[in-house]
Structures are given as C-alpha cells and as structure tokens.
Design a protein around this motif. Sequence first.
Motif, mmCIF file in Angstrom:
data_model
loop_
_atom_site.group_PDB
_atom_site.id
_atom_site.type_symbol
_atom_site.label_atom_id
_atom_site.label_comp_id
_atom_site.label_asym_id
_atom_site.label_seq_id
_atom_site.Cartn_x
_atom_site.Cartn_y
_atom_site.Cartn_z
ATOM 1 N N ARG A 56 -8.264 -1.301 5.017
ATOM 2 C CA ARG A 56 -9.048 -0.890 3.845
ATOM 3 C C ARG A 56 -8.192 -0.190 2.787
ATOM 4 O O ARG A 56 -8.606 0.797 2.189
ATOM 5 N N TRP A 57 -6.986 -0.707 2.558
ATOM 6 C CA TRP A 57 -6.161 -0.102 1.516
ATOM 7 C C TRP A 57 -6.431 -0.709 0.140
ATOM 8 O O TRP A 57 -5.864 -0.278 -0.858
ATOM 9 N N SER A 78 -9.154 -5.877 -4.360
ATOM 10 C CA SER A 78 -9.250 -7.232 -3.823
ATOM 11 C C SER A 78 -9.941 -8.139 -4.835
ATOM 12 O O SER A 78 -11.053 -7.851 -5.277
ATOM 13 N N PRO A 124 -14.199 -9.445 3.039
ATOM 14 C CA PRO A 124 -14.434 -8.052 3.464
ATOM 15 C C PRO A 124 -13.919 -7.766 4.871
ATOM 16 O O PRO A 124 -13.343 -6.695 5.123
ATOM 17 N N ARG A 137 -9.590 -1.777 -2.622
ATOM 18 C CA ARG A 137 -10.994 -1.574 -2.965
ATOM 19 C C ARG A 137 -11.619 -2.912 -3.352
ATOM 20 O O ARG A 137 -10.973 -3.757 -3.972
ATOM 21 N N ILE A 142 -10.150 -7.384 4.779
ATOM 22 C CA ILE A 142 -9.769 -6.085 4.207
ATOM 23 C C ILE A 142 -9.965 -4.980 5.243
ATOM 24 O O ILE A 142 -9.123 -4.094 5.410
ATOM 25 N N GLU A 143 -11.069 -5.053 5.957
ATOM 26 C CA GLU A 143 -11.358 -4.060 7.001
ATOM 27 C C GLU A 143 -10.280 -4.103 8.080
ATOM 28 O O GLU A 143 -9.778 -3.062 8.526
ATOM 29 N N GLN A 146 0.816 -1.219 0.000
ATOM 30 C CA GLN A 146 0.000 0.000 0.000
ATOM 31 C C GLN A 146 0.849 1.269 0.000
ATOM 32 O O GLN A 146 0.346 2.353 -0.311
#
Length: 663
Positions: free
Chosen positions: A557-558, A541, A549, A560, A552-553, A532
């Motif tokens: 959250r780098w 992603s 999800p 999309r 990623i969170e 990132q």
Amino acid sequence: MKARVDKLLRKALAYHESGRVDQAEPLYSAVLEHDPNNADAWHLLSRISLQRGDWKAAAARVLQAIRMRPSIPAFHTSLGEILTAQGRPWEASLCYREALRLAPGHIPALVNLGNALQSQGQYRDACVAYWRAIQAQPDCAEAFSNLGNALRAEGRHDEALACYLEAFRLRPDQPEVAVNLAAAHLQLGHNTEAEEWARRALRSRPGLVQGLSNLSVALLNQQRPAEAEQAAREALAGAPSAAHLHSNLGSVLLQQKRFDEAEIACRRALKLQPGYPEATVNLGVALQFQDRLEEAAQEFAGVLRTRPAFAEAWTNLGTVRQSQGRNAEAAICFDEALARNPVHAKSHFCRSLSWLLAGRLAEGFAEYEWRWKVLSEMPRAWSRPRWDGSPLGGRRILLYAEQGLGDTVQFARYVPLVAARGGHVVVECQEAAAPLVRSVEGVAEVISQEAPLPEFEVQAALMSLPGIFGTSLDTIPARVPYMTVQPALVDGVRARLGEGSRLRAGLVWAGNREHANDRKRSIPIETLAPLQQIPGVEWYSLQAGEKAPAEIERAGRWMRGVLPEPCRVEDLAAAMSCLDLVISVDTMPAHLAGALGRAVWTLLPWAPDWRWLEDREDSPWYPTMRLFRQPRPGDWDGVAARVCGEVRELSIKASRSGTDEHE
C-alpha cells in the motif's frame, strides 16, 4: 472345359465386385487349376493381393498375367498401382506409359499416371494426363477431382475449385469431392464455405477423417478454437498415427495459448513423421511463445535447410529475430520469404513492422496495408470506397478504429489533417474512447462500434492515415495536447487530492492481460517497489481493473488509489491531468498521457513495439514522452533502477525550485 472356366471366372468376378473377396479368391484359384495360363485370373488374384497389402504376391501374379498377354493395358496399369503402393512412383509411371502406348485413351492409366506425376511434384505434366483423361471421358469425376488437386498444388486455386465443382456435379455421392472442395475454399480464405463443404462431407460419411480435419481448420480460421479442437480430436481418434492431424491439433492449441500442450502435440507429429515441415514450424511457434527463442530459431532454420522455399518458416524465423531485438536480421528473413512467395500476406505484414521499427515510415505504412489480407473478417466500413487522400469537398468520411484503445488514441491525431481536406469527419471507435475522441479538433461526429453505421461517402482506418498522408519521421503530426478532458472532472480529482508540495507521480505497471505480448510488456509490481524509498514523492496508482487494489495491498500500500471504480478512460485522463509525472508500461495510458501533453515515461521491453523505434530515448509521436528500455532481455530490474535514479533527481530539483512543474 472352356465354358466351365468362363462360368467360374464370371462367378468369382461377381463376388469380387460385390466386395466378397474371400469367396472370390478360391474361385480364381479354381480357374487356374483348370487353366494355368488364364491371364485374367492371375490379374484378378493380383488385385486381391493388392487390396490386402501383399505387394510381393500382387506383383508376382500380375507379372504372370503380363507374360501371358503383354498387350493388355489394364495389366500394366495394375503393376503401376502396385509400385505406387510401394512408394515407387517413377517406376509406376513407366508402367502407365506402357499401358498408354498400347491404348492411348485408357482412362485408369491416364488418371494413375497423373497421380504418379503429382506425387513427384510434376504438377503440370500431371494436369496434362488428367486433361487427356477428361477429353477421353468427359464424365470422369475422378479425373476432374485429381486435376483440381494438381492445380491446387500449383497455387491455381480458382481453377482447382472449378474442377472440384464439376467432379461434385458428376458424383455428388462422393464425400471425398466435398472434402476437396472444403480444402480449396480454405486456401482461398473462404472459411465459411469450407466449413459448409466439410460438414456436407461428414453428413455423407460421419467420422471421415479428412472432413474433420478440414472442418477443424475452417473453424480455427473463424476464431472458434473450442469447436476446432473438438473436430481436431475427433479426427485424431479416427487416425491416431496421422502426423498432420497431431500438427493440426498443435495449431488449435497455439491459438488458445496452450503452448506447452501445443509443443507436446507437435512433438508427437514429428515422432510419427520426422522432419515434417508444418509440425516443425508449429513446434517452433510453441517454443517461441514460451520464450525459448533460440530453440525456436533452430527449429525454423532446420526446416529451411531441407525446404528453403517455405515462406512461413522464413517469416517465423524473422519474428523470432524481432523478439531477440535483431531487427536487421528479421528484415532479411522477411525478404527471403517474399522472394519465395511474393504474395505471402503474413510476410508482408511482418516486414511492415520491421520497416516501421527501423524508422522507414513511408515504406512501412504502405506495406502495413497487407494487414487486411491477414484478418479473417473485413471491417464493416468497407461497404464504401477507401479514401485516397484527395480533397473531400464536404463529403462525409468515416474514420474507424480497428485495433486497441492505445492505437485509437495515438492515431486520432490525424483527424485535423483529414478535416483540413474539406471533409465532414465521423469517427467510429470504442465506446470507452468516445469522450476523448470527441475532443479532437476536426471531429464532427463520434459513433460507437456497436452503433449502426451512418451515411458516408468514403472511409479509412485510423491506422491507414499515416500511409495516406505519406508520413515520415519528420512529418509526424506531433502537436500536443490533441485530446482534452472535461474541466469538471479534473477539478474533482484535484479536490480529492488536496494541496501538496511533493512530486506527484502515477504508475501503470500492467497492460491488458489478453494482449499477445503482455507477458513481455507488463512488470510485476514488486519490481517497482524501490520507488517507494525515494523521498519527496507521492505515488498514485493509475492501474485500472479489478485486480489492481489487491495488487496494491499485496505490495504494501505504498501507492494511493486515485481512480474511481469502475474507471472510465476520461477518469484516467482527469487523474493524469493532476499529476506531475506518469510512468507507464507500453499500454493505452502511455498514449493517453502523451496525447494530453503530460510528462510521461514509458517503460519498454528489450524488443519493443514498432512505434517506439530503435535506440532512442524520445518519441517523435509524443514530445513530452521519455523512453526507458530494458538493457537486456527480460531485465525489468535494470529499468526500475534507472527510473529510480531519474525520479530521485526530479524530486531533488522540485524541492530546490519549490515548484511542482517539471519537464
């Protein structure tokens, strides 16, 4: 006096034969008070002592009988049984031979001689003894059953099965014969029949330990581990000091991936029976799957020092060497296994993977056909002949997927070659892969694996096609793309992404968590976090699944999200078609990107799957793919650092050229 002694002896014998030995014993002693030289009384008292495990008293009493009447074969046979119980089979066999010198057709001596020879590994001589017993008494069920045991030990399983069936015909009330039938079917790979015979034995005698043990193995071989575990634990409850039952439980736990529990079960077996080969091998497997590879290798090597002909141990040592990235040593282990047992299916299968990894594709794919001997169930397509590569002349051929989605994507490339042989090609595959498989040139029809089979004349597995076509490194059909995605789906993704000038890259960091090697091929998302920090890159992603999800969170959250939920394989393909680069671990999306002709970087563990070969950064299967290998076992940080450097260079080139097209 003689009449009184005879009456006492008959009464004692009646008690003895009815199992009332406590009442028989004082009567035998009373006989000896009246007639100290009564050899029969001494002999029968010896039998009682043997039943009670008092071998010293049993031997003393039968020797008294022999001194008085040395020409009675039954006395010598009893002495042999006492020596057998003491673990002295060679001396016991001398007693049985003496009994047979006195009476060549003495059935108990013949059967016991066979047992003694069998316990010494002299299976052929044991077979001769049992056969002599059968010739003397054709309805001797025990001789047929024990002959079956000796034949089974020699690997003559079909003949053993015939003997057990005859023993069962003669004595259908004997659950031990049903147990033997279950064991014979297990060794022939007839797991359903083995289960039926084991259950029949248990109906006759509930709780019979060996019946439960065989039932457990039969259920395990049918991929029913929960039921197998229940049977294994019931067997252990009946015989908690039996080492082989702890080892069997270890096998059940291994299949359920409960490796720490399997290790405990195997160590219990080895505490009860130090050096027990099967338990040691199971322990090695448990250690191997806990990534304690050198410990596992030591266990397998220890077994081989005492039992060098144990093909399973050679094979497992080979798989450890493969996991350590020592493929040449692994190949030697598989060769050693097959030198000892030329038809050991697992050894052939593992050797095929070793050859394929080494780039020996023609030999490897030929050997890869041994995988069918390892599987518990055959494909339904085998109702028709296997295609041998000859011209099809318009015949309908069924090509079927047999393994994962990635394998289906990789080997669908062979369909055009099959169609070129003049065939009407029907492909049976996973429902998820069907839309993309339909896009492959030469595919006439696609059916799902759940659909009824259509009419066809010949069949072949997709993963057998490289062998049928004699594929080598130089002849891999590598023209890409050989799969395409509907333009409307691609347009929809492009519309969602919008215009952009930065490098667009997609990430897949984990494979199917049910995969046997997932712990080695998947990467913690945190390891890829340095990506990132690279300027000029938009990260997306491509990780499908419910947990993506949340991961990623958690990572900040780098990336999309670009995939719909639920995500179909064609949705993933459409997303890849809109990105400049796909970076993936060794899982289906890597194959999909390669099949679509997209730029893809595949991240590989230290000991990769066979298809990625050794020591190269490209793939002959996918011209647009680069390979990034761990520099040492488990080192994903090293892979991530190298990928970061390469992406940074790619981003700089993109910004300088002002274009979004990259190699």
